[in-house]
Design an enzyme around this catalytic site. Structure first.
Site, PDB file in Angstrom:
ATOM      1  CG  ASP A   1      28.445  23.641  14.709  1.00  0.00           C
ATOM      2  OD1 ASP A   1      27.276  23.461  14.336  1.00  0.00           O
ATOM      3  OD2 ASP A   1      29.024  22.892  15.516  1.00  0.00           O
TER       4      ASP A   1
ATOM      5  N   GLY B   1      27.033  19.423  14.919  1.00  0.00           N
ATOM      6  CA  GLY B   1      25.846  18.577  14.990  1.00  0.00           C
ATOM      7  C   GLY B   1      26.069  17.547  16.077  1.00  0.00           C
TER       8      GLY B   1
ATOM      9  CG  ASN C   1      20.953  18.252  29.973  1.00  0.00           C
ATOM     10  OD1 ASN C   1      19.783  18.204  30.356  1.00  0.00           O
ATOM     11  ND2 ASN C   1      21.335  19.041  28.975  1.00  0.00           N
TER      12      ASN C   1
ATOM     13  N   GLY D   1      27.174  18.306  34.264  1.00  0.00           N
ATOM     14  CA  GLY D   1      28.091  19.416  34.023  1.00  0.00           C
ATOM     15  C   GLY D   1      29.353  19.285  34.851  1.00  0.00           C
TER      16      GLY D   1
ATOM     17  CE  LYS E   1      26.379  21.039  41.484  1.00  0.00           C
ATOM     18  NZ  LYS E   1      25.023  21.216  42.078  1.00  0.00           N
TER      19      LYS E   1
ATOM     20  CB  THR F   1      29.706  24.233  22.140  1.00  0.00           C
ATOM     21  OG1 THR F   1      29.482  25.590  22.450  1.00  0.00           O
ATOM     22  CG2 THR F   1      28.679  23.772  21.116  1.00  0.00           C
TER      23      THR F   1
ATOM     24  N   GLY G   1      28.948  17.488  26.300  1.00  0.00           N
ATOM     25  CA  GLY G   1      28.124  16.311  26.493  1.00  0.00           C
ATOM     26  C   GLY G   1      28.301  15.286  25.387  1.00  0.00           C
ATOM     27  CG  ASP G   2      27.181  16.192  21.463  1.00  0.00           C
ATOM     28  OD1 ASP G   2      26.200  15.579  21.904  1.00  0.00           O
ATOM     29  OD2 ASP G   2      27.090  17.256  20.824  1.00  0.00           O
TER      30      ASP G   2
END
Length: 290
Positions: free
Chosen positions: A12, A38, A179, A207, A209, A235, A238-239
């Site tokens: 990244d 990734g 999402n 997110g 919420k 970033t 979510g992962d």
């Protein structure tokens, strides 16, 4: 129990910007950093930092041994990460003043996974182990079908969203994770509501919420909130959430407890710059929660 993850491995490049560039606009970045990332690697690192035994299945270019070493340092077993002719996948990640991001991906060897190597890795799994999948590699449907033969739990992230990829794998998925944007894209593409998706369970992340889990077998719905924080970089949030959910279920937590733990981890992650390198450990999450 163990978690196997057929997932991307990226290098990244982070650029800190005052705002995202408009068409034709040139901006000076105030900072640049290089890191490990990734979606696949982020989820493996999150699950490993949560305390799970994690085997990553993936590919890197032949000149990037530091990537494997970094993954190992976070507790990820890279026995099934193979050197492949070509370049390691990479991402350009722009982060604005509010901590939001835009990402440009170059998949590199992530989409050159070898079918025999993937099956050989999964063949070492035991009944009840977990397989994680995302859309940054090839062979997701191939792996999912074999995982079900092995009686594994299959958790699939429908990201980056591709309706063809989702429809190819969804019949072999235990828990579908999206999402809110991806959920809207999928239900629109298939012409159904969430409760009619052909998957036993689904999680929709929302997110700030929180997140929602639904059983399409029983109709049960569980919602969890997320702590309020000041975001620095969203970033890999979510992962982080998915990796912690997988680790929690692997440890025998209920889905509600696993999601609440994962929400704490994701909230802590967004207060830090970076991707895999910035994902918190279980001890750090415990201190944050307290």
């Amino acid at each position: 129990m163990a978690i196997y993850n057929l997932g991307s491995v990226n290098i990244d490049h982070f650029y800190t910007l005052p705002h995202f560039p408009k068409p034709g606009e040139t901006l000076h970045a105030s900072d640049h950093a290089l890191g490990l990332g990734g979606k696949g690697t982020n989820q493996s690192v999150a699950a490993a930092k949560a305390g799970a035994q994690v085997f990553h299945i993936g590919a890197i270019g032949k000149d990037d041994d530091w990537v494997r070493e970094r993954m190992n340092s976070y507790g990820v077993d890279t026995t099934y990460v193979h050197d492949v002719a070509g370049v390691t996948g990479h991402a350009i990640i722009n982060v604005d003043a509010a901590g939001e991001n835009t990402i440009v991906l170059q998949p590199g060897v992530n989409v050159k996974q070898d079918a025999e190597a993937v099956l050989d890795a999964i063949d070492n799994a035991q009944e009840g182990d977990t397989l994680l999948l995302q859309n940054e590699t090839n062979l997701q449907d191939h792996a999912a079908r074999f995982a079900l033969v092995k009686k594994m739990r299959v958790i699939y992230s429908a990201a980056p969203f591709d309706v063809t990829a989702v429809t190819n794998v969804i019949s072999d998925v235990s828990i579908l994770v999206m999402n809110s944007v991806e959920a809207a894209q999928l239900t629109s593409a298939l012409g159904v509501t969430l409760d009619k998706l052909p998957v036993p369970q689904l999680i929709v992340t929302l997110g700030s919420k929180g997140a929602m889990w639904r059983s399409n077998e029983t109709g049960e719905v569980i919602e969890v909130s997320v702590p309020k924080v000041t975001p620095v970089d969203t970033t890999a949030a979510g992962d982080t959430f998915i990796g912690y959910v997988a680790a929690g279920l692997d440890e025998g937590l209920t889905i509600k407890d696993a999601m609440e733990w994962a929400s704490q981890a994701a909230a802590l992650k967004v207060t830090r710059k970076g991707t895999a390198d910035a994902i918190p450990t279980a001890d750090e999450v415990a201190a944050f929660s307290a």
